[in-house]
Structures are given as structure tokens and as C-alpha cells.
Design a protein around this motif. Structure first.
Motif, PDB file in Angstrom:
ATOM      1  N   THR A 632     -38.519  -0.635 -63.725  1.00 37.22           N
ATOM      2  CA  THR A 632     -37.762  -0.588 -64.981  1.00 37.22           C
ATOM      3  C   THR A 632     -36.270  -0.582 -64.706  1.00 37.22           C
ATOM      4  O   THR A 632     -35.492  -1.296 -65.350  1.00 37.22           O
ATOM      5  CB  THR A 632     -38.158   0.648 -65.792  1.00 37.22           C
ATOM      6  N   ARG A 633     -35.869   0.260 -63.786  1.00 38.99           N
ATOM      7  CA  ARG A 633     -34.484   0.273 -63.334  1.00 38.99           C
ATOM      8  C   ARG A 633     -34.410  -0.413 -61.977  1.00 38.99           C
ATOM      9  O   ARG A 633     -35.394  -0.533 -61.255  1.00 38.99           O
ATOM     10  CB  ARG A 633     -33.979   1.730 -63.235  1.00 38.99           C
ATOM     11  N   ARG A 634     -33.221  -0.834 -61.629  1.00 45.86           N
ATOM     12  CA  ARG A 634     -33.033  -1.590 -60.401  1.00 45.86           C
ATOM     13  C   ARG A 634     -33.435  -0.753 -59.181  1.00 45.86           C
ATOM     14  O   ARG A 634     -33.053   0.406 -59.058  1.00 45.86           O
ATOM     15  CB  ARG A 634     -31.565  -1.996 -60.291  1.00 45.86           C
ATOM     16  N   ASP A 635     -34.222  -1.357 -58.298  1.00 45.85           N
ATOM     17  CA  ASP A 635     -34.690  -0.701 -57.086  1.00 45.85           C
ATOM     18  C   ASP A 635     -34.691  -1.723 -55.959  1.00 45.85           C
ATOM     19  O   ASP A 635     -35.565  -2.601 -55.911  1.00 45.85           O
ATOM     20  CB  ASP A 635     -36.094  -0.130 -57.288  1.00 45.85           C
ATOM     21  N   PRO A 636     -33.717  -1.676 -55.034  1.00 51.28           N
ATOM     22  CA  PRO A 636     -33.630  -2.697 -53.978  1.00 51.28           C
ATOM     23  C   PRO A 636     -34.873  -2.782 -53.104  1.00 51.28           C
ATOM     24  O   PRO A 636     -35.255  -3.876 -52.680  1.00 51.28           O
ATOM     25  CB  PRO A 636     -32.401  -2.254 -53.161  1.00 51.28           C
ATOM     26  N   ASP A 637     -35.520  -1.641 -52.838  1.00 51.29           N
ATOM     27  CA  ASP A 637     -36.707  -1.674 -51.980  1.00 51.29           C
ATOM     28  C   ASP A 637     -37.844  -2.439 -52.651  1.00 51.29           C
ATOM     29  O   ASP A 637     -38.548  -3.230 -52.001  1.00 51.29           O
ATOM     30  CB  ASP A 637     -37.151  -0.248 -51.649  1.00 51.29           C
ATOM     31  N   ILE A 638     -38.042  -2.198 -53.957  1.00 47.70           N
ATOM     32  CA  ILE A 638     -39.095  -2.912 -54.675  1.00 47.70           C
ATOM     33  C   ILE A 638     -38.754  -4.392 -54.772  1.00 47.70           C
ATOM     34  O   ILE A 638     -39.619  -5.260 -54.580  1.00 47.70           O
ATOM     35  CB  ILE A 638     -39.310  -2.295 -56.070  1.00 47.70           C
ATOM     36  N   THR A 639     -37.495  -4.702 -55.051  1.00 54.82           N
ATOM     37  CA  THR A 639     -37.079  -6.104 -55.123  1.00 54.82           C
ATOM     38  C   THR A 639     -37.349  -6.821 -53.808  1.00 54.82           C
ATOM     39  O   THR A 639     -37.859  -7.947 -53.785  1.00 54.82           O
ATOM     40  CB  THR A 639     -35.587  -6.202 -55.474  1.00 54.82           C
ATOM     41  N   ALA A 640     -37.014  -6.168 -52.707  1.00 52.67           N
ATOM     42  CA  ALA A 640     -37.231  -6.786 -51.393  1.00 52.67           C
ATOM     43  C   ALA A 640     -38.716  -7.000 -51.130  1.00 52.67           C
ATOM     44  O   ALA A 640     -39.122  -8.042 -50.591  1.00 52.67           O
ATOM     45  CB  ALA A 640     -36.616  -5.906 -50.308  1.00 52.67           C
ATOM     46  N   PHE A 641     -39.553  -6.036 -51.507  1.00 53.44           N
ATOM     47  CA  PHE A 641     -40.993  -6.170 -51.282  1.00 53.44           C
ATOM     48  C   PHE A 641     -41.561  -7.303 -52.134  1.00 53.44           C
ATOM     49  O   PHE A 641     -42.385  -8.087 -51.665  1.00 53.44           O
ATOM     50  CB  PHE A 641     -41.697  -4.856 -51.603  1.00 53.44           C
ATOM     51  N   LEU A 642     -41.139  -7.390 -53.407  1.00 52.87           N
ATOM     52  CA  LEU A 642     -41.609  -8.471 -54.273  1.00 52.87           C
ATOM     53  C   LEU A 642     -41.220  -9.825 -53.695  1.00 52.87           C
ATOM     54  O   LEU A 642     -42.019 -10.770 -53.697  1.00 52.87           O
ATOM     55  CB  LEU A 642     -41.023  -8.308 -55.681  1.00 52.87           C
ATOM     56  N   THR A 643     -40.003  -9.934 -53.177  1.00 57.04           N
ATOM     57  CA  THR A 643     -39.553 -11.184 -52.582  1.00 57.04           C
ATOM     58  C   THR A 643     -40.411 -11.551 -51.378  1.00 57.04           C
ATOM     59  O   THR A 643     -40.803 -12.712 -51.203  1.00 57.04           O
ATOM     60  CB  THR A 643     -38.080 -11.069 -52.152  1.00 57.04           C
ATOM     61  N   GLN A 644     -40.715 -10.549 -50.551  1.00 58.50           N
ATOM     62  CA  GLN A 644     -41.534 -10.814 -49.370  1.00 58.50           C
ATOM     63  C   GLN A 644     -42.937 -11.283 -49.757  1.00 58.50           C
ATOM     64  O   GLN A 644     -43.553 -12.079 -49.043  1.00 58.50           O
ATOM     65  CB  GLN A 644     -41.593  -9.559 -48.507  1.00 58.50           C
ATOM     66  N   GLN A 645     -43.425 -10.814 -50.911  1.00 60.74           N
ATOM     67  CA  GLN A 645     -44.744 -11.219 -51.377  1.00 60.74           C
ATOM     68  C   GLN A 645     -44.714 -12.565 -52.095  1.00 60.74           C
ATOM     69  O   GLN A 645     -45.747 -13.063 -52.536  1.00 60.74           O
ATOM     70  CB  GLN A 645     -45.328 -10.146 -52.313  1.00 60.74           C
ATOM     71  N   GLY A 646     -43.517 -13.126 -52.268  1.00 65.20           N
ATOM     72  CA  GLY A 646     -43.420 -14.452 -52.860  1.00 65.20           C
ATOM     73  C   GLY A 646     -43.374 -14.464 -54.366  1.00 65.20           C
ATOM     74  O   GLY A 646     -43.692 -15.485 -54.992  1.00 65.20           O
ATOM     75  N   VAL A 647     -43.008 -13.362 -55.006  1.00 66.73           N
ATOM     76  CA  VAL A 647     -42.886 -13.322 -56.461  1.00 66.73           C
ATOM     77  C   VAL A 647     -41.486 -12.856 -56.818  1.00 66.73           C
ATOM     78  O   VAL A 647     -40.789 -12.225 -56.019  1.00 66.73           O
ATOM     79  CB  VAL A 647     -43.940 -12.405 -57.108  1.00 66.73           C
ATOM     80  N   ALA A 648     -41.078 -13.167 -58.050  1.00 64.88           N
ATOM     81  CA  ALA A 648     -39.726 -12.824 -58.482  1.00 64.88           C
ATOM     82  C   ALA A 648     -39.722 -11.763 -59.561  1.00 64.88           C
ATOM     83  O   ALA A 648     -38.656 -11.344 -60.015  1.00 64.88           O
ATOM     84  CB  ALA A 648     -39.004 -14.072 -58.993  1.00 64.88           C
ATOM     85  N   GLY A 649     -40.883 -11.331 -60.017  1.00 58.63           N
ATOM     86  CA  GLY A 649     -40.927 -10.346 -61.093  1.00 58.63           C
ATOM     87  C   GLY A 649     -42.253  -9.632 -61.129  1.00 58.63           C
ATOM     88  O   GLY A 649     -43.098  -9.778 -60.233  1.00 58.63           O
ATOM     89  N   VAL A 650     -42.441  -8.847 -62.153  1.00 64.26           N
ATOM     90  CA  VAL A 650     -43.663  -8.082 -62.348  1.00 64.26           C
ATOM     91  C   VAL A 650     -44.432  -8.696 -63.524  1.00 64.26           C
ATOM     92  O   VAL A 650     -43.849  -9.418 -64.345  1.00 64.26           O
ATOM     93  CB  VAL A 650     -43.323  -6.598 -62.612  1.00 64.26           C
ATOM     94  N   PRO A 651     -45.767  -8.426 -63.588  1.00 58.09           N
ATOM     95  CA  PRO A 651     -46.570  -7.520 -62.772  1.00 58.09           C
ATOM     96  C   PRO A 651     -47.015  -8.130 -61.447  1.00 58.09           C
ATOM     97  O   PRO A 651     -47.045  -9.345 -61.281  1.00 58.09           O
ATOM     98  CB  PRO A 651     -47.786  -7.258 -63.666  1.00 58.09           C
ATOM     99  N   LEU A 652     -47.373  -7.245 -60.517  1.00 58.45           N
ATOM    100  CA  LEU A 652     -47.971  -7.638 -59.249  1.00 58.45           C
ATOM    101  C   LEU A 652     -48.979  -6.567 -58.867  1.00 58.45           C
ATOM    102  O   LEU A 652     -48.663  -5.377 -58.891  1.00 58.45           O
ATOM    103  CB  LEU A 652     -46.914  -7.776 -58.161  1.00 58.45           C
ATOM    104  N   TYR A 653     -50.204  -7.002 -58.504  1.00 54.43           N
ATOM    105  CA  TYR A 653     -51.280  -6.078 -58.160  1.00 54.43           C
ATOM    106  C   TYR A 653     -51.857  -6.480 -56.798  1.00 54.43           C
ATOM    107  O   TYR A 653     -52.281  -7.625 -56.617  1.00 54.43           O
ATOM    108  CB  TYR A 653     -52.379  -6.107 -59.230  1.00 54.43           C
ATOM    109  N   LEU A 654     -51.846  -5.538 -55.854  1.00 52.24           N
ATOM    110  CA  LEU A 654     -52.297  -5.813 -54.491  1.00 52.24           C
ATOM    111  C   LEU A 654     -53.351  -4.786 -54.075  1.00 52.24           C
ATOM    112  O   LEU A 654     -53.194  -3.587 -54.333  1.00 52.24           O
ATOM    113  CB  LEU A 654     -51.119  -5.746 -53.508  1.00 52.24           C
ATOM    114  N   TRP A 655     -54.381  -5.273 -53.401  1.00 56.33           N
ATOM    115  CA  TRP A 655     -55.426  -4.403 -52.855  1.00 56.33           C
ATOM    116  C   TRP A 655     -55.460  -4.586 -51.335  1.00 56.33           C
ATOM    117  O   TRP A 655     -55.689  -5.681 -50.835  1.00 56.33           O
ATOM    118  CB  TRP A 655     -56.783  -4.743 -53.449  1.00 56.33           C
ATOM    119  N   TYR A 656     -55.187  -3.480 -50.628  1.00 60.03           N
ATOM    120  CA  TYR A 656     -55.234  -3.484 -49.165  1.00 60.03           C
ATOM    121  C   TYR A 656     -56.544  -2.844 -48.724  1.00 60.03           C
ATOM    122  O   TYR A 656     -56.721  -1.627 -48.849  1.00 60.03           O
ATOM    123  CB  TYR A 656     -54.055  -2.703 -48.584  1.00 60.03           C
TER     124      TYR A 656
END
Length: 695
Positions: A632-656
Motif C-alpha cells: 500500500t505504501r512504498r516499500d523498496p524491498d517489496i518492489t525489488a522482489f516483484l521486479t525479480q519475479q518479473g511483475v510490475a504490480g500486485v497481486p502476486l501469489y507464490l507457493w514455495y
């Protein structure tokens, strides 16, 4: 189990074929010499060598045509590296060959490490100080290697001959060119560590060095999965690579290899066991991107879907009715549609350009970055309130009126800007891949994706403007149009309420009350402007007062403090790369989801699939850790992780899954059982073992 074994079987067959070809090459010397060389090999000597000194030799490979390629010392899943048998005089030795950085070639799921075009490998030649040689001597050897196209492979055998002068001499200009193409050795050792199924490698590279889209070639055979995706993180002056290990592969105590950077240059490294840092800024390689034309299509479809959003549909509907009201004149309809399209595309290009410029300047931002700024949310809230008042007939906006004349080109352009601005914060189906690719593609291609997104948003109205048959099917103008217009205030009013809820989430009740106070003033000024319009009096003073009020609101309303994380039924923890790494190291399943309060799709998914007792029970039974990334608010760590996963926004759902090299990505639109079925699936299914996408 059979599907999981296919890559292993194919890989073994490739190795066996390579070994068979090598045997044929050695045993069938006459046959190999009789055929034309598909890749010719020539031995060259740099210059004289003095007793106790050294010179350099090179083997230059020249393919007969562009379709033929050779192989690196570790050829990958299939192929054969060069092998040389020397006939050396007493006191003469040849060191290991150095190679240029190879390229990757993926055929049928097998990754090969190849060289295309002319290339040369270079090795040192040493003459012992006490060698019984004082005159030029002949250096002789036999090289066995493989020449392949995409369809066939042919073993090659080359008899190498060259005369080596003895004495002193200068460096050869040709060898300077050869050396410049080699992978330069790093002056420090890399470090590596093993997890259960991953090789973690820390390569010392200055933080200022632009690595582009790197790829690591491991020199040790039968160690890693060559075709598996490699992930990279920048941690200060270390580039950290994670490469999936081969099943039942070797685990050497030392390793070497080449890292190829995005510009094609390479660096050779030796690695020793040691501590590999965790965390850091993810780097997306972009090597797994679909073709650009597919990304353009995805952006176009994604923009088209945005037209059904409650904040965009009323604008589109009223614009279509204003076109019908204009009387259906062909030229005017097309001009109006083009003006609207130009406004939409311009807004998308502007937002995309700002996004790319911020990221180029080092800012960690993603798509919908504007909604992470409280000031922008205030503007959107005031704008939505103003549009709701307009649809209720309180005042008129030129170009959108359905009670007066037809729409103007200038008004349609402004309406296009408005429609794009209120629509683009959403990320719907088809958009994730396209916008994620835009963050790693060169900027001209990235802007092409943003333009396609805008074209998709404008497409329905563009079709209405250019297809007379559709316009003729629109209802005839009448009093019902004013009723329809007022009904359109309902979805726009719901958008206003949603933005008000977002304001409350951002700053609490007191902060929302301040914004509401300014909103009341704005709507009152608009009502006075509407009264002046109906009385044919100038509305400019009210417009100036409205602009001043909005400016004061942005300047005086304080920045809200960050809200506290709300509890959910899944007992989730805040997302962090460290928490994810620790859970995976403990071999525990992890469900990671990224959401935002301004994301409509996220909230629908949470109501339909996540905030349910059955989902919570399934995750608890699987002993899964749930990590929630609130964007909701800017978070550089989340932005970097989303970029690494190949997406530019939300939602994103991952199962490890435990032991899986890569996560399974769940669909953007979840069904009630999407997460439940994944949590209750058996570990080690083919999709989980390969890190496949559940789409």
C-alpha cells in the motif's frame, strides 16, 4: 515421476551421444580427415620463446557457415568440449586454455554452451630453462572437438602444426585481439555454499559495474541444472547468484567458471567455500521473457479489460453517448475518437516514462507507484468526488456533456487523460507479464508496451468512432440519457467511497476528516460553478477558487504516519527476504502473497480465497508459513522482489514447496480453492519440482 525424469534421461542421452561421437572421432581418423571441416582449427604462435620464459599459442576456429557452432570446455547438457593431445619436445609444456565467454543455446529443453562465428582459445607455452632446445622447433598436436548445427553434429579432428621460434620477440597484434575477447580473470576468489538443492555463489564485482542480464557458466561438469533459471542479487560489491543443483550431481570442494555480463563481456572466476551473503537487491535477467509481439498483445488485452473497472466504465459510457448525441457525422466522430485515444495513450506514455526515469535514477518503484503517495490519493479522491457530482448534473465538463452539443476534440483529449489516469493504477489479467517486462526491456520497447496498454484502454471508444454500424445501434438521444448519466454516478460514487476507505487506511479517521473537509469545499465550489453555467454567467472565478483550494489541500494536509499491519485469518507475518530464506532453509512450505489496499483485484481475492477458515486450516495442516507483502505504501524491498519475479504490480501469489528450486505462481484471479488445493498437494509434484506456473 515419469515426467520429472524426462530432462535427466535426455541429458544422459546427450552425454552418451557426445561420448560416442568422441570415440568415433578418435578411432576413425582417416574418415574424419577425408571430409571437409565444418569448423576449421588452426594453431598459431604469438612469437619466440626464450629458455625459462613463455609465449602464447592460440587455436582459431572458423566455421564454414553461420549455422555451425562449437562448444565451451563444459558444453552443457549435450555436446563435447575440445580435447587436445600434444606431442611436446622435452622441456616444453602447454598450460590450460582460456576461453571467450560462451553463449547459451536452448534446444528441446537442453541448454548448450556454444560459440558462434570465429573464435579463438589461448594457452601459455613454456620452455624450461634447461631444455635442450636452441633452435626453432615444431609444436604438434591433435584436436578432437564437435561441430554442430541445430539439427546435426559432426565430430572433427584437426592435426595442429606450428613452428615455435626460440629467442626474444614482441607481442603479436593478432593475439592482442584474441586476448581482448577472452573472459578476463578476476583478481579475487569468489565464494560458494550449498543448500539442499541450490548453489549459492558470491562473485566479487564492484557495485558501480553495470551487469545487465548476467549468466553464470559453471566449469565443473554434472553439477548444476544448466537450463534452470538463474537468479541474481546485488549485495554491495558482491553479485550473488543462485543456481539449481542437478539431482544426484557432484558437489565439488572448489569450482570455477565464467560470468557473462549483459554486454557480452565475460569474467573468469575461481571459487572456494565460504559465506555467501543473503538479501540484497534482486536483478531480473530478462532472459525468460516472451516474444515482444506477445507482450504487446498482453498489454493491449490488459488495457481493454480495464474498461470494465467501476471508475472507467462511466467515463466510457458517457463518451459513447456524447458521440451519439453529436448526430453521427462521420468525420466528427473519427476526429473525436482519435482525440480521446491520443489522450489515453499520452497519459500511459507519461506515466510509463516517469516510472522508467525514476527506476533509472535508482528509485525502487513499480506500476501504480502514484497510489503509494498520499498526495496522489487525495487528488484522486477529490477528482472522483468531482466526477460523481458531474454525473449527478451539478456542473458540466466540456467534452463530456450529454445535455448540450457534441463532444469537442480538446474535451475528448482531456477525457482520455482522465480515463487513463484513473484506470492505470489497476493491474488486471494479461498486464502483469507485459508491465513486468517493461521494467527490464530497453526503454524504446518498454514505451511501446505502455503505448499498447493505452491503446487497449481506448480501443472500445475508438471502434465506436470508426464503425458507423456500431454508432447506428446506439440508442437514439432522449430524456433517458440524463437518467442514464445519473445512474453512472453510482459506480463513480463507489469509487469515491473506495478511495475514502484507502485514505482512512493510510492515515486514520482524523486524517480522513481533514481530507473530507476539503472535499466538501470542492464540491460546493463545483455546485456554484454549475449554477453559473446554467445561468450563462462566467464560471471562471469558481474554477480559480477550486484550483486554489486543491493546492492548499495538498500543501496543508500533513503526511500520514505508516498504518499498523492489520491481522488476518491466515496469521501471516510481514514479508521479508530473510524470513523467506530461513523458512526455505528449514524445508518448510511457504505461501507468499503481495497485496495493497488500493488493489481491487487483491481485495476480491482476499474475500473469495484467502480470508476463509478452510484456507487457514489447509495452510496450518501443511505447516506452511504465510508471508504477506503489503505494498500500500512504498516499500523498496517489496518492489525489488516483484521486479525479480518479473511483475510490475500486485497481486502476486507464490507457493514455495519444500525442496523446490523455484516457486509455483498462482493465478492473479484466485478461485475459492486455489490456495487450498496447492497446500494439500503432495510435495514433489512435477509442477513444484520444476517451479512451474499454475495459471
Amino acid at each position: 515421476m515419469i515426467r520429472a525424469s524426462v530432462p535427466i534421461i535426455a541429458r544422459l542421452l546427450g552425454v552418451l551421444c557426445a561420448a560416442l561421437l568422441a570415440t568415433v572421432a578418435v578411432q576413425g581418423q582417416g574418415q574424419a580427415q577425408a571430409q571437409d571441416a565444418n569448423i576449421a582449427a588452426h594453431l598459431q604462435v604469438e612469437g619466440p620463446v626464450a629458455p625459462g620464459g613463455e609465449t602464447r599459442i592460440a587455436i582459431r576456429f572458423t566455421p564454414r557457415s553461420d549455422e555451425w557452432h562449437g562448444y565451451w570446455s563444459n558444453p552443457g547438457d549435450a555436446g563435447l568440449g575440445m580435447q587436445v593431445e600434444w606431442e611436446l619436445p622435452e622441456g616444453v609444456s602447454v598450460g590450460p586454455f582460456r576461453y571467450p565467454p560462451p553463449k547459451t543455446l536452448l534446444i528441446g529443453g537442453l541448454m548448450n554452451h556454444v560459440f558462434e562465428g570465429d573464435y579463438a582459445v589461448v594457452a601459455p607455452l613454456r620452455l624450461a630453462k634447461d631444455a635442450p632446445i636452441d633452435a626453432p622447433f615444431e609444436l604438434r598436436g591433435t584436436a578432437n572437438y564437435l561441430a554442430c548445427t541445430d539439427k546435426i553434429c559432426v565430430p572433427q579432428r584437426a592435426e595442429l602444426r606450428a613452428v615455435v621460434p626460440v629467442g626474444e620477440g614482441a607481442a603479436s597484434a593478432e593475439f592482442v585481439r584474441y586476448s581482448s575477447a577472452l573472459a578476463a580473470p578476476l583478481d579475487r576468489a569468489a565464494r560458494f555454499a550449498y543448500t539442499d538443492n541450490t548453489l549459492r555463489l558470491a562473485i566479487p564485482l564492484p557495485e558501480a559495474l553495470e551487469v545487465g542480464a548476467p549468466h553464470v557458466f559453471i566449469g565443473n561438469r554434472e553439477m548444476v541444472q544448466y537450463a534452470a533459471p538463474q537468479t541474481f542479487r546485488r549485495n554491495g560489491d558482491m553479485l550473488v547468484a543462485e543456481i539449481p543443483l542437478a539431482e544426484d550431481g557432484v558437489r565439488p570442494a572448489a569450482l570455477s567458471g565464467i560470468i557473462r555480463l549483459g554486454d557480452g563481456t565475460g569474467l573468469a572466476f575461481d571459487a572456494e567455500p565460504g559465506t555467501v551473503p543473503t538479501g540484497g537487491k534482486p536483478i531480473r535477467t530478462g532472459g525468460d521473457l516472451p516474444p515482444w509481439w506477445m507482450l504487446i498483445g498482453a498489454a493491449l488485452l490488459g488495457g481493454l479489460v480495464l474498461n470494465i473497472m467501476p471508475c472507467v466504465f462511466p467515463i466510457l459510457s458517457l463518451k459513447a453517448l456524447s458521440l451519439a448525441k453529436a448526430g453521427g457525422e462521420e468525420r466528427a466522430a473519427r476526429k473525436d475518437a482519435l482525440a480521446y485515444t491520443a489522450g489515453v495513450v499520452f497519459a500511459c506514455l507519461a506515466l510509463g516514462g516517469v516510472l522508467l526515469a525514476l527506476r533509472a535514477g535508482g528509485e525502487s518503484v513499480g506500476w501504480a507507484f502514484q497510489l503509494q503517495q498520499p498526495g496522489v490519493v487525495i487528488v484522486l479522491f477529490l477528482l472522483a468526488a468531482a466526477l460523481t457530482a458531474n454525473f449527478l448534473g451539478t456542473f458540466e465538463i466540456p467534452g463530456m456533456a450529454i445535455t448540450g452539443g457534441g463532444a469537442s476534440g480538446r474535451g475528448s483529449f482531456a477525457t482520455g487523460l482522465l480515463a487513463a489516469f484513473v484506470a492505470t493504477p489497476c493491474t488486471g489479467p494479461f498486464m502483469a507479464a507485459a508491465l513486468g517486462a517493461a521494467l527490464v526491456l530497453p526503454w524504446p520497447l518498454a514505451l511501446g508496451l505502455f503505448a499498447a496498454l493505452g491503446l487497449g484502454i481506448a480501443l472500445p471508444f475508438l471502434v465506436v468512432g470508426f464503425v458507423p454500424a456500431i454508432r447506428q445501434r446506439l440508442p437514439r438521444p432522449g430524456k433517458w440519457m440524463e437518467t442514464f448519466r445519473r445512474w453512472m454516478a453510482l459506480p463513480m460514487g463507489l469509487t469515491t467511497l473506495a478511495l475514502g476507505w484507502l485514505l482512512w487506511r493510510l492515515g486514520g479517521w482524523s486524517w480522513l476528516a481533514i481530507v473530507l473537509g476539503f472535499a466538501v469545499v470542492v464540491v460546493a465550489l463545483l455546485a456554484l460553478a454549475g449554477r453559473a453555467q446554467r445561468a450563462s454567467r462566467p464560471a471562471l472565478p469558481y474554477g480559480l477558487a477550486l484550483a486554489a483550494t486543491s493546492l492548499v489541500a495538498l500543501l496543508l494536509i500533513p503526511e500520514p504516519s505508516a498504518p499498523e499491519a492489520s491481522a488476518d485469518m491466515l496469521a501471516s507475518q510481514p514479508f521479508s527476504a530473510t524470513a523467506l530464506a530461513e523458512a526455505r532453509a528449514a524445508n518448510r512450505p511457504v505461501f507468499v502473497y503481495f497485496t495493497a489496499d488500493w488493489c481491487l483485484t487483491c481485495k476480491v481475492n482476499e474475500g473469495v480465497a484467502l480470508e476463509r477458515a478452510e484456507t487457514a486450516q489447509a495452510l496450518e495442516e501443511a505447516n506452511a508459513l504465510v508471508l504477506r507483502g503489503d505494498w500500500t505504501r512504498r516499500d523498496p524491498d517489496i518492489t525489488a522482489f516483484l521486479t525479480q519475479q518479473g511483475v510490475a504490480g500486485v497481486p502476486l501469489y507464490l507457493w514455495y514447496a519444500p525442496g523446490a528450486a523455484q516457486p509455483v505462481r498462482l493465478p492473479q484471479v484466485l478461485s475459492p480453492r486455489s490456495v487450498i488445493d496447492r497446500a494439500r498437494s503432495k510435495p514433489g509434484t512435477p509442477g513444484e519440482r520444476r517451479g512451474g506456473s499454475s495459471r
